[in-house]
Structures are given as C-alpha cells and as structure tokens.
Motif scaffolding. Structure first.
Motif, PDB file in Angstrom:
ATOM      1  N   TYR A  15       0.894  -1.273   0.072  1.00 59.96           N
ATOM      2  CA  TYR A  15       0.055  -0.121  -0.031  1.00 59.96           C
ATOM      3  C   TYR A  15       0.751   1.188   0.053  1.00 59.96           C
ATOM      4  N   CYS A  16       0.616   2.157  -0.972  1.00 59.09           N
ATOM      5  CA  CYS A  16       1.305   3.719  -0.861  1.00 59.09           C
ATOM      6  C   CYS A  16       0.472   4.361  -0.303  1.00 59.09           C
ATOM      7  N   PRO A  17       0.867   5.251   0.590  1.00 58.09           N
ATOM      8  CA  PRO A  17       0.017   6.210   1.199  1.00 58.09           C
ATOM      9  C   PRO A  17      -0.112   7.333   0.445  1.00 58.09           C
ATOM     10  N   LYS A  18       0.538   7.507  -0.413  1.00 60.21           N
ATOM     11  CA  LYS A  18       0.674   8.895  -1.240  1.00 60.21           C
ATOM     12  C   LYS A  18      -0.280   8.527  -2.556  1.00 60.21           C
ATOM     13  N   CYS A  19      -0.167   7.495  -3.068  1.00 56.58           N
ATOM     14  CA  CYS A  19      -1.073   7.104  -4.138  1.00 56.58           C
ATOM     15  C   CYS A  19      -2.571   6.808  -3.773  1.00 56.58           C
ATOM     16  N   ASN A  20      -2.523   6.366  -2.412  1.00 60.68           N
ATOM     17  CA  ASN A  20      -3.767   5.875  -1.870  1.00 60.68           C
ATOM     18  C   ASN A  20      -4.262   4.319  -2.440  1.00 60.68           C
ATOM     19  N   LYS A  21      -3.223   3.558  -3.131  1.00 65.21           N
ATOM     20  CA  LYS A  21      -3.818   2.293  -3.349  1.00 65.21           C
ATOM     21  C   LYS A  21      -2.449   1.477  -3.253  1.00 65.21           C
ATOM     22  N   HIS A  22      -2.600   0.250  -3.691  1.00 61.86           N
ATOM     23  CA  HIS A  22      -1.862  -0.935  -3.608  1.00 61.86           C
ATOM     24  C   HIS A  22      -1.064  -0.890  -4.867  1.00 61.86           C
ATOM     25  N   THR A  23       0.269  -0.648  -5.069  1.00 62.21           N
ATOM     26  CA  THR A  23       1.127  -0.326  -6.217  1.00 62.21           C
ATOM     27  C   THR A  23       2.468  -1.303  -5.975  1.00 62.21           C
ATOM     28  N   GLU A  24       3.227  -1.619  -6.990  1.00 63.46           N
ATOM     29  CA  GLU A  24       4.435  -2.375  -6.878  1.00 63.46           C
ATOM     30  C   GLU A  24       5.622  -1.309  -6.280  1.00 63.46           C
ATOM     31  N   HIS A  25       6.235  -2.109  -5.176  1.00 61.61           N
ATOM     32  CA  HIS A  25       7.213  -1.478  -4.701  1.00 61.61           C
ATOM     33  C   HIS A  25       8.445  -2.202  -4.635  1.00 61.61           C
ATOM     34  N   THR A  26       9.812  -1.448  -4.713  1.00 62.63           N
ATOM     35  CA  THR A  26      11.173  -1.900  -4.791  1.00 62.63           C
ATOM     36  C   THR A  26      11.618  -2.062  -3.469  1.00 62.63           C
ATOM     37  N   LEU A  27      12.162  -3.370  -3.039  1.00 64.59           N
ATOM     38  CA  LEU A  27      12.642  -3.127  -1.883  1.00 64.59           C
ATOM     39  C   LEU A  27      14.120  -3.043  -1.574  1.00 64.59           C
ATOM     40  N   LYS A  28      14.534  -2.209  -0.437  1.00 62.10           N
ATOM     41  CA  LYS A  28      16.001  -2.142  -0.293  1.00 62.10           C
ATOM     42  C   LYS A  28      16.215  -2.345   1.079  1.00 62.10           C
ATOM     43  N   ALA A  77      10.936   0.628   1.243  1.00 56.92           N
ATOM     44  CA  ALA A  77      10.094   0.507  -0.053  1.00 56.92           C
ATOM     45  C   ALA A  77       9.874   1.598  -0.571  1.00 56.92           C
ATOM     46  N   LYS A  78       9.956   1.443  -2.006  1.00 56.68           N
ATOM     47  CA  LYS A  78       9.912   2.679  -3.143  1.00 56.68           C
ATOM     48  C   LYS A  78       8.930   2.347  -3.981  1.00 56.68           C
ATOM     49  N   CYS A  79       7.910   3.207  -4.111  1.00 51.75           N
ATOM     50  CA  CYS A  79       6.690   3.179  -4.983  1.00 51.75           C
ATOM     51  C   CYS A  79       7.160   3.309  -6.486  1.00 51.75           C
ATOM     52  N   LYS A  80       6.764   2.468  -7.325  1.00 53.64           N
ATOM     53  CA  LYS A  80       7.280   2.693  -8.705  1.00 53.64           C
ATOM     54  C   LYS A  80       6.441   3.496  -9.437  1.00 53.64           C
ATOM     55  N   GLU A  81       5.352   3.766  -9.131  1.00 54.38           N
ATOM     56  CA  GLU A  81       4.414   4.946  -9.590  1.00 54.38           C
ATOM     57  C   GLU A  81       4.812   6.329  -9.448  1.00 54.38           C
ATOM     58  N   CYS A  82       4.802   6.673  -8.075  1.00 57.10           N
ATOM     59  CA  CYS A  82       5.184   8.241  -7.580  1.00 57.10           C
ATOM     60  C   CYS A  82       6.555   8.353  -7.004  1.00 57.10           C
ATOM     61  N   GLY A  83       7.258   7.291  -6.577  1.00 57.45           N
ATOM     62  CA  GLY A  83       8.608   7.387  -6.015  1.00 57.45           C
ATOM     63  C   GLY A  83       8.758   7.535  -4.666  1.00 57.45           C
ATOM     64  N   TYR A  84       7.439   7.496  -3.788  1.00 57.86           N
ATOM     65  CA  TYR A  84       7.605   7.634  -2.379  1.00 57.86           C
ATOM     66  C   TYR A  84       7.970   6.545  -1.630  1.00 57.86           C
ATOM     67  N   THR A  85       8.991   7.078  -0.738  1.00 57.11           N
ATOM     68  CA  THR A  85       9.713   5.759   0.145  1.00 57.11           C
ATOM     69  C   THR A  85       9.037   5.709   1.369  1.00 57.11           C
ATOM     70  N   HIS A  86       8.911   4.465   2.019  1.00 54.79           N
ATOM     71  CA  HIS A  86       8.528   4.296   3.548  1.00 54.79           C
ATOM     72  C   HIS A  86       9.130   2.927   4.018  1.00 54.79           C
TER      73      HIS A  86
END
Length: 104
Positions: A15-28, A77-86
C-alpha cells in the motif's frame, strides 16, 4: 523449527499512502549507520563507564550488554509509480533475509 534464512522478493505489492492504493514497490534492506560520537547517548554511556572510584575504570568495569541475536528485518520500500519511500517491517524475528528476483 524456525527458519533462519528468509528469501524475500525484490518487487512486492504494498500500500502506498501517497497514491492511496496498492502498487508495486522495490525493496532495499535498511542498514543502520554508525552512531555519532558526540551524541547524548554515546556521552552518557562513557560517563556511566567512568563512574566510580579508582583509575582505569573502562578496562576494570566492562559493561556487558546482551543484544538479541535475531532482528526484525526492516526494508525501505519505494513506490514505482510516484517514487514515495517508506519503511516496511516484517514482524517476525529472523537471522538473515535475502532479497531475490522472482521471474514470472
């Protein structure tokens, strides 16, 4: 028996809080940096070691800290759509986590 090694995919749907939906995230994997030498906690530790009578107290009174052997793995976790990291934390303790690529 608990497993000591967990293989985790590099790309996960979260879940991406910025996009307000579930998106693909890359993990580091999150790595803690070395603490600053002049921070309050480090100075406080040294003062506690030097407290008391006599000389050479650091060698004489070694403060033994027992750390837990296993840690809860933390990822960035970095969102692939908006680039938000959490942060993304797994609630189970484990010795080692390995990030692997999954081919679909």
């Amino acid at each position: 028996m608990m497993g000591f090694l967990m293989k985790m995919p590099k790309v996960v749907k979260l879940y991406c809080p910025k996009c307000n939906k579930h998106t693909e995230h890359t993990l580091k994997e999150f790595k803690r940096r070395q603490p600053r030498g002049l921070s309050w906690g480090e100075r406080h530790k040294k003062a506690a070691k030097l407290k008391g009578y006599g000389a050479n107290k650091i060698k004489a009174h070694k403060v033994t800290q027992v750390y837990k052997q296993n840690k809860r793995p933390t990822f960035i976790a970095k969102c692939k759509e908006c680039g938000y990291t959490h942060y993304f934390v797994i609630d189970k303790r484990m010795k080692k986590v390995e990030l692997v690529t999954v081919h679909r």
